[in-house]
Design a protein around this motif. Structure first.
Motif, short mmCIF file in Angstrom:
data_model
loop_
_atom_site.label_atom_id
_atom_site.label_comp_id
_atom_site.label_asym_id
_atom_site.label_seq_id
_atom_site.Cartn_x
_atom_site.Cartn_y
_atom_site.Cartn_z
N ALA A 57 0.82 -0.74 0.53
CA ALA A 57 -0.16 0.56 -0.15
C ALA A 57 0.88 0.97 0.05
CB ALA A 57 -1.46 0.09 1.31
N ALA A 58 1.61 1.44 0.87
CA ALA A 58 2.40 2.35 0.75
C ALA A 58 3.36 2.32 0.04
CB ALA A 58 3.85 1.91 2.24
N ALA A 59 3.85 0.89 -0.81
CA ALA A 59 4.24 1.93 -2.47
C ALA A 59 3.42 2.31 -2.97
CB ALA A 59 4.77 0.04 -2.80
N ARG A 60 2.74 2.24 -3.00
CA ARG A 60 1.32 3.20 -4.27
C ARG A 60 1.02 4.18 -3.62
NH1 ARG A 60 1.11 -1.80 -5.16
NH2 ARG A 60 0.59 -2.83 -7.09
N GLY A 61 1.06 4.63 -2.40
CA GLY A 61 1.00 6.32 -1.64
C GLY A 61 -0.29 5.77 -0.77
N VAL A 62 -0.55 5.15 -0.41
CA VAL A 62 -1.27 5.06 0.57
C VAL A 62 -1.33 4.46 1.90
CG1 VAL A 62 -3.88 3.51 1.01
CG2 VAL A 62 -2.68 4.23 -1.21
N GLY A 63 -2.14 5.13 3.31
CA GLY A 63 -0.90 4.95 4.16
C GLY A 63 -1.63 4.06 4.94
N ILE A 64 -1.67 2.43 5.53
CA ILE A 64 -2.67 2.02 6.11
C ILE A 64 -1.70 1.68 7.16
CG2 ILE A 64 -4.29 1.97 4.56
CD1 ILE A 64 -3.14 -1.74 4.62
N ILE A 65 -2.37 0.84 8.68
CA ILE A 65 -1.43 0.15 9.17
C ILE A 65 -2.20 -0.73 10.16
CG2 ILE A 65 -0.66 2.23 11.06
CD1 ILE A 65 -1.92 2.21 13.25
N SER A 66 -1.19 -1.99 10.76
CA SER A 66 -1.76 -3.19 11.13
C SER A 66 -2.44 -2.90 12.47
CB SER A 66 -0.35 -4.53 10.83
OG SER A 66 -1.32 -4.98 11.36
N ALA A 67 -3.63 -3.22 12.68
CA ALA A 67 -3.93 -3.36 13.96
C ALA A 67 -3.01 -4.53 14.68
CB ALA A 67 -5.31 -3.37 13.56
N SER A 68 -2.68 -4.75 14.14
CA SER A 68 -2.29 -6.13 15.54
C SER A 68 -1.21 -5.71 16.25
CB SER A 68 -0.65 -6.55 14.66
OG SER A 68 0.22 -5.85 14.02
N ILE A 69 -0.57 -3.79 16.21
CA ILE A 69 -0.18 -3.60 17.35
C ILE A 69 -1.24 -3.01 18.43
CG2 ILE A 69 1.32 -1.91 16.03
CD1 ILE A 69 0.09 0.34 16.29
N TYR A 70 -1.92 -3.16 18.99
CA TYR A 70 -3.42 -2.52 19.60
C TYR A 70 -3.42 -3.64 19.81
CZ TYR A 70 -4.03 1.38 16.92
OH TYR A 70 -3.16 2.55 15.95
N TYR A 71 -3.36 -5.12 19.70
CA TYR A 71 -3.25 -6.48 20.63
C TYR A 71 -2.13 -6.99 21.80
CZ TYR A 71 -7.26 -8.22 17.79
OH TYR A 71 -8.19 -7.96 16.73
N ASN A 72 -2.39 -7.08 22.53
CA ASN A 72 -1.09 -7.45 23.79
C ASN A 72 -1.69 -9.01 23.91
OD1 ASN A 72 -2.41 -5.29 25.78
ND2 ASN A 72 -3.97 -5.65 26.78
N THR A 73 -1.83 -9.78 22.94
CA THR A 73 -1.81 -10.91 22.67
C THR A 73 -1.65 -11.19 21.19
OG1 THR A 73 -3.97 -11.83 22.68
CG2 THR A 73 -3.82 -12.39 24.62
N ARG A 74 -2.17 -12.06 20.60
CA ARG A 74 -1.33 -12.23 19.21
C ARG A 74 -2.46 -12.02 18.21
NH1 ARG A 74 1.29 -17.17 15.27
NH2 ARG A 74 -0.28 -16.35 13.88
N ALA A 75 -2.42 -11.20 17.36
CA ALA A 75 -2.94 -10.67 16.40
C ALA A 75 -3.61 -11.64 15.76
CB ALA A 75 -2.94 -9.13 15.60
N PRO A 76 -5.22 -11.28 15.13
CA PRO A 76 -6.18 -12.76 13.74
C PRO A 76 -4.92 -12.31 12.70
CG PRO A 76 -7.40 -10.94 14.69
CD PRO A 76 -5.58 -10.13 15.98
N GLY A 77 -4.23 -11.09 12.00
CA GLY A 77 -3.71 -11.09 11.34
C GLY A 77 -4.78 -10.37 9.83
N GLY A 78 -4.84 -9.61 8.84
CA GLY A 78 -5.39 -9.23 7.79
C GLY A 78 -6.81 -7.89 8.89
N GLU A 79 -6.02 -7.66 9.85
CA GLU A 79 -6.50 -6.40 10.28
C GLU A 79 -5.65 -4.78 9.71
OE1 GLU A 79 -7.97 -7.13 13.75
OE2 GLU A 79 -9.63 -8.28 13.90
N PHE A 80 -6.92 -4.26 9.48
CA PHE A 80 -5.72 -2.65 9.60
C PHE A 80 -6.92 -1.91 9.58
CE2 PHE A 80 -4.87 -5.99 6.34
CZ PHE A 80 -3.48 -5.94 6.20
#
Length: 104
Positions: A57-80
């Motif tokens: 996404a960043a390579a195309r100029g779109v800024g998103i972040i993974s929601a994994s940083i908001y998890y205290n436990t292992r993040a499920p993945g695929g959340e942004f």
């Protein structure tokens, strides 16, 4: 009033983002959380890991972040987290289209 005008603009951006996500991703994206604020959290069905989605996404100029940083436990993945507070209503469909191209 100014506050009403800002709230209306934010609501239009959110509606535009939801419409664009539905048009580009359909059932591959699920919106998570409450309909408020300047960010939207989504769950995306993709074969890519979170870091690869963010990088592509960043390579195309779109800024998103993974929601994994908001998890205290292992993040499920695929959340942004998608922010739309600093993006014009007119730019949103293009940004979502670029995101869709990035993830394939």
């Amino acid at each position: 009033s100014l506050a009403w005008g800002v709230a209306t603009a934010v609501a239009r951006r959110r509606a535009g983002l939801l419409k664009a996500l539905n048009a580009e991703f359909g059932s591959r994206v699920e919106v998570l959380g409450a309909p408020a604020g300047l960010h939207l959290t989504i769950r995306m069905k993709t074969r890519l890991d979170d870091a690869e989605v963010v990088a592509r996404a960043a390579a195309r100029g779109v800024g998103i972040i993974s929601a994994s940083i908001y998890y205290n436990t292992r993040a499920p993945g695929g959340e942004f987290v998608l922010g739309y507070g600093q993006v014009s209503e007119a730019e949103i469909p293009k940004g979502v289209r670029l995101l869709a191209e990035a993830v394939g």
